[in-house]
Design a protein around this motif. Structure first.
Motif, PDB file in Angstrom:
ATOM      1  N   PHE A   4       0.921  -1.201   0.004  1.00  0.00           N
ATOM      2  CA  PHE A   4       0.127  -0.047  -0.037  1.00  0.00           C
ATOM      3  C   PHE A   4       0.778   1.325   0.067  1.00  0.00           C
ATOM      4  O   PHE A   4       1.812   1.212   0.645  1.00  0.00           O
ATOM      5  N   ASP A   5       0.435   2.161  -0.615  1.00  0.00           N
ATOM      6  CA  ASP A   5       1.025   3.471  -0.537  1.00  0.00           C
ATOM      7  C   ASP A   5       0.681   4.240   0.500  1.00  0.00           C
ATOM      8  O   ASP A   5      -0.532   4.417   0.590  1.00  0.00           O
ATOM      9  N   ASP A   6       1.733   4.695   1.224  1.00  0.00           N
ATOM     10  CA  ASP A   6       1.527   5.602   2.519  1.00  0.00           C
ATOM     11  C   ASP A   6       0.794   6.802   2.103  1.00  0.00           C
ATOM     12  O   ASP A   6       0.232   7.623   3.014  1.00  0.00           O
ATOM     13  N   ASP A   7       1.219   7.190   1.011  1.00  0.00           N
ATOM     14  CA  ASP A   7       0.743   8.706   0.619  1.00  0.00           C
ATOM     15  C   ASP A   7      -0.627   8.824  -0.203  1.00  0.00           C
ATOM     16  O   ASP A   7      -0.991   9.733  -0.530  1.00  0.00           O
ATOM     17  N   ALA A   8      -1.100   7.593  -0.423  1.00  0.00           N
ATOM     18  CA  ALA A   8      -2.458   7.418  -1.157  1.00  0.00           C
ATOM     19  C   ALA A   8      -3.625   8.105  -0.312  1.00  0.00           C
ATOM     20  O   ALA A   8      -3.485   8.168   0.883  1.00  0.00           O
ATOM     21  N   THR A   9      -4.590   8.504  -0.965  1.00  0.00           N
ATOM     22  CA  THR A   9      -5.557   9.384  -0.361  1.00  0.00           C
ATOM     23  C   THR A   9      -6.918   9.013  -0.970  1.00  0.00           C
ATOM     24  O   THR A   9      -6.836   8.414  -2.218  1.00  0.00           O
ATOM     25  N   ALA A  10      -7.941   8.730  -0.270  1.00  0.00           N
ATOM     26  CA  ALA A  10      -9.461   8.221  -0.605  1.00  0.00           C
ATOM     27  C   ALA A  10     -10.111   9.559  -1.356  1.00  0.00           C
ATOM     28  O   ALA A  10      -9.953  10.705  -0.806  1.00  0.00           O
ATOM     29  N   PRO A  11     -11.054   9.236  -2.423  1.00  0.00           N
ATOM     30  CA  PRO A  11     -11.691  10.441  -2.903  1.00  0.00           C
ATOM     31  C   PRO A  11     -12.603  10.873  -1.822  1.00  0.00           C
ATOM     32  O   PRO A  11     -13.114  10.218  -0.819  1.00  0.00           O
ATOM     33  N   GLU A  12     -13.118  12.260  -1.736  1.00  0.00           N
ATOM     34  CA  GLU A  12     -13.877  12.726  -0.849  1.00  0.00           C
ATOM     35  C   GLU A  12     -15.140  12.110  -0.834  1.00  0.00           C
ATOM     36  O   GLU A  12     -15.800  11.916   0.348  1.00  0.00           O
ATOM     37  N   HIS A  13     -15.635  11.708  -1.868  1.00  0.00           N
ATOM     38  CA  HIS A  13     -16.952  11.135  -1.872  1.00  0.00           C
ATOM     39  C   HIS A  13     -17.046   9.882  -1.038  1.00  0.00           C
ATOM     40  O   HIS A  13     -17.956   9.414  -0.190  1.00  0.00           O
ATOM     41  N   LEU A  14     -16.122   9.068  -1.010  1.00  0.00           N
ATOM     42  CA  LEU A  14     -15.699   7.819  -0.482  1.00  0.00           C
ATOM     43  C   LEU A  14     -15.585   8.177   0.903  1.00  0.00           C
ATOM     44  O   LEU A  14     -16.378   7.451   1.855  1.00  0.00           O
ATOM     45  N   LYS A  15     -14.835   9.176   1.408  1.00  0.00           N
ATOM     46  CA  LYS A  15     -14.614   9.472   2.904  1.00  0.00           C
ATOM     47  C   LYS A  15     -15.983   9.901   3.453  1.00  0.00           C
ATOM     48  O   LYS A  15     -16.491   9.333   4.438  1.00  0.00           O
ATOM     49  N   GLY A  16     -16.922  10.583   2.838  1.00  0.00           N
ATOM     50  CA  GLY A  16     -18.321  10.930   3.133  1.00  0.00           C
ATOM     51  C   GLY A  16     -19.239   9.709   3.346  1.00  0.00           C
ATOM     52  O   GLY A  16     -19.763   9.541   4.524  1.00  0.00           O
ATOM     53  N   MET A  17     -19.087   8.730   2.669  1.00  0.00           N
ATOM     54  CA  MET A  17     -19.755   7.494   2.537  1.00  0.00           C
ATOM     55  C   MET A  17     -19.523   6.729   3.743  1.00  0.00           C
ATOM     56  O   MET A  17     -20.055   6.032   4.437  1.00  0.00           O
ATOM     57  N   LEU A  18     -18.168   6.598   3.981  1.00  0.00           N
ATOM     58  CA  LEU A  18     -17.706   5.580   5.000  1.00  0.00           C
ATOM     59  C   LEU A  18     -17.964   6.371   6.457  1.00  0.00           C
ATOM     60  O   LEU A  18     -18.275   5.983   7.517  1.00  0.00           O
ATOM     61  N   THR A  19     -17.799   7.866   6.664  1.00  0.00           N
ATOM     62  CA  THR A  19     -18.146   8.496   7.669  1.00  0.00           C
ATOM     63  C   THR A  19     -19.692   8.376   8.037  1.00  0.00           C
ATOM     64  O   THR A  19     -20.172   8.076   9.114  1.00  0.00           O
ATOM     65  N   ALA A  20     -20.699   8.655   7.123  1.00  0.00           N
ATOM     66  CA  ALA A  20     -22.047   8.439   7.071  1.00  0.00           C
ATOM     67  C   ALA A  20     -22.498   7.011   7.679  1.00  0.00           C
ATOM     68  O   ALA A  20     -23.244   6.740   8.624  1.00  0.00           O
ATOM     69  N   GLU A  21     -21.736   5.974   7.086  1.00  0.00           N
ATOM     70  CA  GLU A  21     -21.727   4.578   7.521  1.00  0.00           C
ATOM     71  C   GLU A  21     -21.355   4.314   8.935  1.00  0.00           C
ATOM     72  O   GLU A  21     -22.283   3.624   9.881  1.00  0.00           O
ATOM     73  N   ILE A  22     -20.309   5.094   9.513  1.00  0.00           N
ATOM     74  CA  ILE A  22     -19.807   4.829  10.709  1.00  0.00           C
ATOM     75  C   ILE A  22     -20.918   5.338  11.640  1.00  0.00           C
ATOM     76  O   ILE A  22     -21.335   5.006  12.803  1.00  0.00           O
ATOM     77  N   ASP A  23     -21.269   6.569  11.214  1.00  0.00           N
ATOM     78  CA  ASP A  23     -22.544   7.246  12.067  1.00  0.00           C
ATOM     79  C   ASP A  23     -23.679   6.645  12.243  1.00  0.00           C
ATOM     80  O   ASP A  23     -24.145   6.558  13.424  1.00  0.00           O
ATOM     81  N   ALA A  24     -23.990   6.044  11.247  1.00  0.00           N
ATOM     82  CA  ALA A  24     -25.404   5.089  11.175  1.00  0.00           C
ATOM     83  C   ALA A  24     -25.113   3.855  12.273  1.00  0.00           C
ATOM     84  O   ALA A  24     -25.907   3.493  12.944  1.00  0.00           O
ATOM     85  N   ILE A  25     -23.828   3.213  12.231  1.00  0.00           N
ATOM     86  CA  ILE A  25     -23.676   2.058  13.045  1.00  0.00           C
ATOM     87  C   ILE A  25     -23.533   2.621  14.421  1.00  0.00           C
ATOM     88  O   ILE A  25     -24.139   1.835  15.436  1.00  0.00           O
ATOM     89  N   ARG A  26     -23.050   3.723  14.781  1.00  0.00           N
ATOM     90  CA  ARG A  26     -22.864   4.205  16.276  1.00  0.00           C
ATOM     91  C   ARG A  26     -24.308   4.722  16.595  1.00  0.00           C
ATOM     92  O   ARG A  26     -24.672   4.542  17.838  1.00  0.00           O
TER      93      ARG A  26
END
Length: 58
Positions: A4-26
Motif C-alpha cells: 500500500f502507498d502511504d501517501d495514497a488518499t481516498a476520494p472525498e465522496h468515499l470518505k463521506g460515505m464511510l463517515t455516514a456509515e460509521i455514524d449510522a452504526i454508532r
C-alpha cells in the motif's frame, strides 16, 4: 501483491460515505444500548425479587 502507498488518499465522496456509515452504526448501537442496557439489568433484578424464595430446612 503490491504494498500500500502511504501517501495514497481516498476520494472525498468515499470518505463521506464511510463517515455516514460509521455514524449510522454508532446511532444504531446507541439505540440498542438504550433498550438493552440499564433497562434489561433493572428487569432482571426485578424478576429476581419477584421469584419465590425457597425455604431451606437443614
Amino acid at each position: 501483491m503490491e504494498d500500500f502507498d502511504d501517501d495514497a488518499t481516498a476520494p472525498e465522496h468515499l470518505k463521506g460515505m464511510l463517515t455516514a456509515e460509521i455514524d449510522a452504526i454508532r446511532d444504531a448501537m446507541t439505540i440498542v444500548q438504550m433498550f438493552l442496557g440499564e433497562g434489561v439489568i433493572a428487569g432482571v433484578k426485578l424478576l429476581q425479587e419477584l421469584e419465590p424464595k425457597e425455604n431451606k430446612v437443614d
